[in-house]
Design an enzyme around this catalytic site. Structure first.
Site, PDB file in Angstrom:
ATOM      1  CB  SER A  82      50.464 105.637  59.301  1.00 28.74           C
ATOM      2  OG  SER A  82      50.986 106.715  58.554  1.00 28.74           O
ATOM      3  CG  ASP A 101      57.860 102.706  56.549  1.00 25.99           C
ATOM      4  OD1 ASP A 101      58.089 103.728  55.872  1.00 25.99           O
ATOM      5  OD2 ASP A 101      56.979 102.662  57.435  1.00 25.99           O
ATOM      6  CG  HIS A 140      54.012 103.652  55.858  1.00 25.42           C
ATOM      7  ND1 HIS A 140      54.486 103.765  57.147  1.00 25.42           N
ATOM      8  CD2 HIS A 140      52.907 104.453  55.795  1.00 25.42           C
ATOM      9  CE1 HIS A 140      53.720 104.592  57.828  1.00 25.42           C
ATOM     10  NE2 HIS A 140      52.753 105.013  57.044  1.00 25.42           N
TER      11      HIS A 140
END
Length: 686
Positions: free
Chosen positions: A320, A593, A645
């Site tokens: 991320s 995602d 995610h």
């Protein structure tokens, strides 16, 4: 009298059958009752050992209880009458009813939610909660059963690591893990009156956070916010990132982040000597990470130490926002304004860069969070849920807090309209849309649009003649709109820390000392590291926030000043469409995602870094996509094939890829692209 005698006779018969009276059952735990029970000999009791008159040993009490009628015949009862069946069925029926009632499409939903809102309108949540020590005990007990018992972990928790170990795969390169936003626990190191009860306890992460939010919200907010002027610690408050592998293995009991990945690294031979989690305070802008915590200097020293002791380069694994941190580090470590490592430092010290779900070009979700403190998670709570959230932690409070977090602003959309589209079309538009994703923000007055509040109707996007008319903002004008409606300190932070444009010629790259461009891969170049490899691993197949429909709710007979606008703007969660299945609760979903759109995940990996303009050393980039597949219904984290995610850090196939890269077997991996990303990027002229 006859009736009375008959009842007495029936009671006597029942007493003889059960061997003791109801009163005896209720007092079974007392020694006097145990010694006074007279039992009728039965076949089950003939084998019992003789008892002394006053014996009350645990063994005898257990045998006595086991001989009672109501326990002895429990197994013979019909299955549907057993407590476990009734309890489980009750929970399932309750969940089904709750889901049906809380669905916005249910005709009774508005009536039900309005009733609840009115019923709880005067409720002061903090006043009805128990003392703080009890709340801490409560959260500890509730989450205890969620927290994994490490001593009882099954083999499946260490897969695919154990399987690879059996095949001869073992640790080779030192590994640095860089977590994403909100993943790292933040500990209090302040000594003010507010801070002392929380000294060295996590104000973000663990159950201490829940207790502080519920019972000491203002103190918690004061800890979590940064000084809006300096972007650093506010006076009298100090939070620091937790350190070690447990800084981001579990955010709170039961909710793993890097926990599964760390277990699998251990299965092939890694431990705390050759695996380092580079935790950081994700609230800070990247510039201030070095100013306050010397984060990048420490990261550089750690990698150099690994090179001296292990005689090997390091594999950097980021997730991320951690991928943006890694890109910033590559520029910082080479620059004379940063680590002054020189042109070859990255090539000499980094074996591979593994980018997991990196929002390389930002995400619209950051724009909505900073604009109004809202996102899909908040607007899909339903009328009652939104009401409770607003009472407890309003969107204005959330927006003000988010704007002090310089790190969050690093994920505002980058690349402008060339990437995200214009008012009429966007590269990732798909069939069935009632309107393009291009205008990320669609703003309309609530006056004159009452007909649109019926969730069963399609949206009427026509203009009206009210004081506030509809307007559409693309990526560029949307970020500009945010700046116009923000205070001077927030704008100064953005100007000093970040840039969101795009560079299209080599001449524009001459000034490599501009730190505002180091987090934007479209305004900075990859390091000169021809020996390094980049692996882009990300998921797709989940609805992902791409665009928002906002409404104004201006007060009557009053023209709003631009600074007051945010108090009267909100995502219209009544906006749905029968014709467009991707439009739900005022949020227009695209592909991705679940958090990061596919464009942001895949453009640089599949096209941008194939351009020598952005990758002058022609570093090899391998892209591997993972399509989302839902796991078992009761698996709250999605199972071994999830591409969500965060949950993707527990994805079996992705974990296997990461272990192969760290063990020096990354050459076995090739591109695996199965989404529509190649079709989308073909429409982008960069």
């Amino acid at each position: 009298m006859v009736h009375k005698r008959k009842n007495q006779k029936n009671r006597k018969n029942r007493t003889d059958d059960s061997s003791f009276t109801d009163d005896t059952v209720s007092d079974l735990g007392t020694s006097s009752t145990v010694s006074s029970i007279k039992r009728k000999p039965t076949g089950d009791s003939l084998n019992s050992a003789p008892r002394h008159k006053h014996s009350n040993s645990p063994e005898e009490m257990e045998q006595l209880v086991n001989e009672t009628f109501f326990l002895k015949h429990e197994d013979k009862r019909p299955f549907v009458t057993k407590k476990r069946f009734v309890f489980t069925a009750g929970i399932l029926i309750g969940l089904i009813i709750a889901y049906a009632m809380m669905s916005p499409q249910n005709p009774h939903f508005k009536i039900f939610s309005n009733y609840l809102s009115e019923s709880f309108s005067d409720l002061d949540f903090s006043s009805i909660l128990p003392a703080h020590i009890l709340v801490e005990e409560l959260f500890g007990n509730i989450t205890l059963f969620l927290k994994p018992n490490i001593s009882l972990l099954e083999d499946t928790e260490f897969l695919p690591g154990l399987t690879l170990a059996e095949e001869g795969v073992k640790s080779q390169f030192p590994v640095v893990l860089i977590p994403g936003i909100v993943s790292t626990g933040l500990e209090s190191w302040g000594t003010s009156n507010c801070s002392r009860p929380y000294f060295r306890r996590r104000m973000w992460g663990t159950t201490t956070m829940f207790r502080a939010v519920l019972l000491d919200k203002e103190c918690w907010r004061n800890h979590m916010r940064l000084d809006p002027d300096t972007g650093l610690d506010p006076p009298n408050f100090k939070l620091r990132a937790a350190q070690g592998l447990d800084a981001a293995d579990y955010l709170f009991p039961g909710y793993w982040v890097w926990g599964k990945m760390i277990q699998n690294f251990a299965a092939i031979g890694y431990d705390s000597d050759n695996m380092h989690l580079a935790a950081y305070d994700w609230r800070l802008s990247f510039l201030n990470l070095e100013v306050r915590d010397k984060y990048f200097s420490k990261l550089k020293s750690n990698i150099e130490l690994s090179k001296r002791t292990e005689k090997k380069k390091t594999v950097i694994v980021s997730h991320s926002m951690g991928s943006l941190v890694a890109l910033y580090f590559f520029k910082w470590v080479e620059s004379p304004l940063g680590g002054n490592g020189g042109k070859n430092w990255v090539n000499d010290h980094v074996e591979s860069f593994v980018n997991i779900g990196g929002p390389l070009l930002g995400l619209p979700k950051a724009l909505s969070a900073l604009l109004s403190g809202e996102m899909r998670d908040t607007v899909e709570l339903g009328a009652f849920g939104v009401y409770v959230l607003e009472r407890f932690f309003s969107k204005l409070e959330r927006a003000e807090l988010f704007r002090t977090w310089g790190g969050l602003s690093s994920m505002l959309p980058k690349g402008g309209d060339a990437i995200w589209g214009n008012v009429t079309n966007a590269p990732d538009d798909r069939d069935g849309l009632i309107e393009s994703y291009g205008p990320i923000l669609n703003l309309r007055s609530i006056k004159g649009n009452n007909s649109n509040n019926d969730s069963s109707n399609d949206i009427d996007l026509s203009e009206d003649n009210e004081e506030f008319t509809s307007s559409k903002h693309t990526c560029v004008s949307g970020v500009k709109f945010l700046k116009q409606n923000s205070d001077e300190m927030f704008n100064n932070m953005l100007k000093k820390s970040y840039s969101f444009g795009v560079v299209k010629s080599q001449e524009e790259f001459q000034d490599s000392t501009d730190q505002t461009k180091w987090t934007n891969p479209l305004e900075s170049q990859l390091p000169y590291a021809p020996d390094m490899k980049i692996f882009c691993l990300y998921g797709y197949g989940k609805d992902t926030e791409r665009k928002y429909f906002y409404n104004f709710n201006p007060p009557d007979n009053k023209r709003l000043r631009i600074r007051d606008l945010l108090k009267h703007i909100f995502i219209d969660n009544t906006m749905n469409s029968d014709k467009d299945p991707y439009l739900k609760s005022g949020v227009h979903n695209g592909e991705g995602d679940g958090t990061v759109p596919l464009l942001s995940l895949g453009f640089m990996c599949t096209k941008g870094w194939n351009n020598p303009l952005y990758n002058p050393a022609k570093i090899k980039v391998i892209t591997r996509e993972f399509e989302h597949e839902s796991g078992a219904a009761l698996d709250l984290r999605g199972g071994a094939k999830t591409a969500d995610h965060v949950d993707i850090l527990g994805n079996y196939a992705l974990t296997k890829d990461v272990l192969l890269i760290a063990s020096g077997n990354g050459d076995k991996l090739d591109d695996k692209i199965t989404s529509n990303i190649l079709s989308y990027i073909s429409k982008i002229d960069i």
